[in-house]
Scaffold this motif. Sequence first.
Motif, PDB file in Angstrom:
ATOM      1  N   TRP A 107     -32.197   8.005 -42.535  1.00  0.00           N
ATOM      2  CA  TRP A 107     -31.470   7.703 -43.768  1.00  0.00           C
ATOM      3  C   TRP A 107     -32.380   7.004 -44.769  1.00  0.00           C
ATOM      4  O   TRP A 107     -32.454   7.397 -45.932  1.00  0.00           O
ATOM      5  N   GLN A 108     -33.096   5.997 -44.305  1.00  0.00           N
ATOM      6  CA  GLN A 108     -33.972   5.271 -45.218  1.00  0.00           C
ATOM      7  C   GLN A 108     -35.116   6.156 -45.710  1.00  0.00           C
ATOM      8  O   GLN A 108     -35.501   6.095 -46.883  1.00  0.00           O
ATOM      9  N   ALA A 109     -35.646   6.983 -44.827  1.00  0.00           N
ATOM     10  CA  ALA A 109     -36.727   7.884 -45.230  1.00  0.00           C
ATOM     11  C   ALA A 109     -36.233   8.893 -46.262  1.00  0.00           C
ATOM     12  O   ALA A 109     -36.964   9.245 -47.199  1.00  0.00           O
ATOM     13  N   MET A 110     -34.983   9.354 -46.104  1.00  0.00           N
ATOM     14  CA  MET A 110     -34.418  10.268 -47.095  1.00  0.00           C
ATOM     15  C   MET A 110     -34.313   9.591 -48.450  1.00  0.00           C
ATOM     16  O   MET A 110     -34.691  10.167 -49.496  1.00  0.00           O
ATOM     17  N   LEU A 111     -33.803   8.358 -48.471  1.00  0.00           N
ATOM     18  CA  LEU A 111     -33.700   7.628 -49.734  1.00  0.00           C
ATOM     19  C   LEU A 111     -35.071   7.455 -50.374  1.00  0.00           C
ATOM     20  O   LEU A 111     -35.254   7.671 -51.579  1.00  0.00           O
ATOM     21  N   ASP A 112     -36.058   7.100 -49.561  1.00  0.00           N
ATOM     22  CA  ASP A 112     -37.406   6.911 -50.094  1.00  0.00           C
ATOM     23  C   ASP A 112     -37.979   8.217 -50.631  1.00  0.00           C
ATOM     24  O   ASP A 112     -38.643   8.229 -51.675  1.00  0.00           O
ATOM     25  N   ALA A 113     -37.723   9.317 -49.916  1.00  0.00           N
ATOM     26  CA  ALA A 113     -38.265  10.612 -50.349  1.00  0.00           C
ATOM     27  C   ALA A 113     -37.653  11.045 -51.678  1.00  0.00           C
ATOM     28  O   ALA A 113     -38.373  11.494 -52.592  1.00  0.00           O
ATOM     29  N   VAL A 114     -36.341  10.935 -51.796  1.00  0.00           N
ATOM     30  CA  VAL A 114     -35.699  11.363 -53.047  1.00  0.00           C
ATOM     31  C   VAL A 114     -36.028  10.388 -54.178  1.00  0.00           C
ATOM     32  O   VAL A 114     -36.233  10.801 -55.326  1.00  0.00           O
TER      33      VAL A 114
END
Length: 486
Positions: free
Chosen positions: A49-56
Amino acid sequence: MFLGLDFGTSAVKAALVDGAQTVLGSTTVPLSVQRPAPGHSEQDPLTWWQAMLDAVDGIGREHGAALSAVQGIGLSGQMHGAVLLDQTGHVLRPAILWNDVRSIVECAELEEAVPDLRQVTGNIAMPGFTAPKLLWLRKHEPAVFAALRTVLLPKAYVRYRMSGEMIEEMSDASGTLWLDVGRRDWSDVMLAATGLSRRAMPRLVEGNAAAGTLRPELAARWRMARRPVLAGGAGDNAAGAVGLSAIHPGDAFVSLGTSGVLFATTDRFRPWPQAAVHAFCHAVPETWHQMGVTLSAAASLAWWAGITGVSEAELLAEVGVPVAPSPALFLPYLGGERTPHNDGTLRGAFAGLSHDTDRRLLTQAVLEGVAFSLHDCLDALAASGTRIESADVIGGGSRSAPWIAIIAAVLGIPLHRLAAGETGGAFGAARLARMAVTGEAPDAVCSAPVRAETISPPPDLVAAYAPRIAQYRALNRGVAEVVRER
């Protein structure tokens, strides 16, 4: 504009794609795997979840205006992982991943409990699949099992966090052993065999169908003009196939990621479990696919880089394009193997070492060992009636010309390196998002990829590798009992 998100084992990738199917920008956020015991492999779903937020967020910093115009979001993900939620939707424990082999005993128990398991699911019960993990959990962590209300796969968990809806699509669901793959529906018999029912399962959709809407707070975070539709998406390899336009019978590709995959699209459900071939639903309707899988492809090279203390790029540069096989042999079974062995206890080995064996020859042996394991997959698919004449190559390993040359020579077929081989999963997810928004047919969206290079195997090198393939298999038979994890 369309956004593709790929939740891999080693990284989360995001790709922003415009209406002309040009990738405007992409980001990658690395992930790590925890191994709390031998044969165990886990990740905390909150890190996805955190990696997704960082990627977007990273996409937004570089392409804020384009991100604000996104109409649809597609999700691709590592398959088989068990995300366990309680009645409030909170994670009960770290996710047990696809390359976790703790449930070997439970696989045998599941096959005994459901005699027609292979006919229904199209697959052998393997410890990487989701259902045996739940039998292990019920036996070894009964308190967690008692609190369990829902099981989600990795990308379905992220979808739940993004949209509030629990939805899964056919290609990823095929890897659970809970799906009747021919009927494209949950199997009540398989669910009951693991102490579950449909109440614990997400709703099923096709990969190109609408599957939720982005939460308002996330749309606001990324300054989106409207809340994008989420597509059903795909398991990682099916998403790669959509990105490659491998949606027609006979289309094929090799994926060189953490694991290695030989993928072939089929027009019907064609199980061949006796050689541990996977038969799954594709991410587009009325289409299926087969896969041969080797568990440690790029993972083998990463392991060797860690042992030597030399970067993967340096190791590959030392090898160069081979003119002859390495005198050393390598078995890439660092965490067991799937096709054709279905044996989570197998382990790796070097053989044929001498005083003249140096790092370069051992690196070449590692690359060849993965290629030989892919040849086992090629033979298994051929035995099922699926013959592959050529294939595209995607995944992180596709950057390496020497490795592709080795694989082409070992398989004896031309391989095509692509201009955007590493964004295949995220790009395929973006294509599925577009179909979910516009209703376009797969053929209208899935144009053929740009091929940067075709590597045709030299006949003399193909001939040189033929006896090495036989020696590789003899080594496997000869040392299996010695190197097998007890």
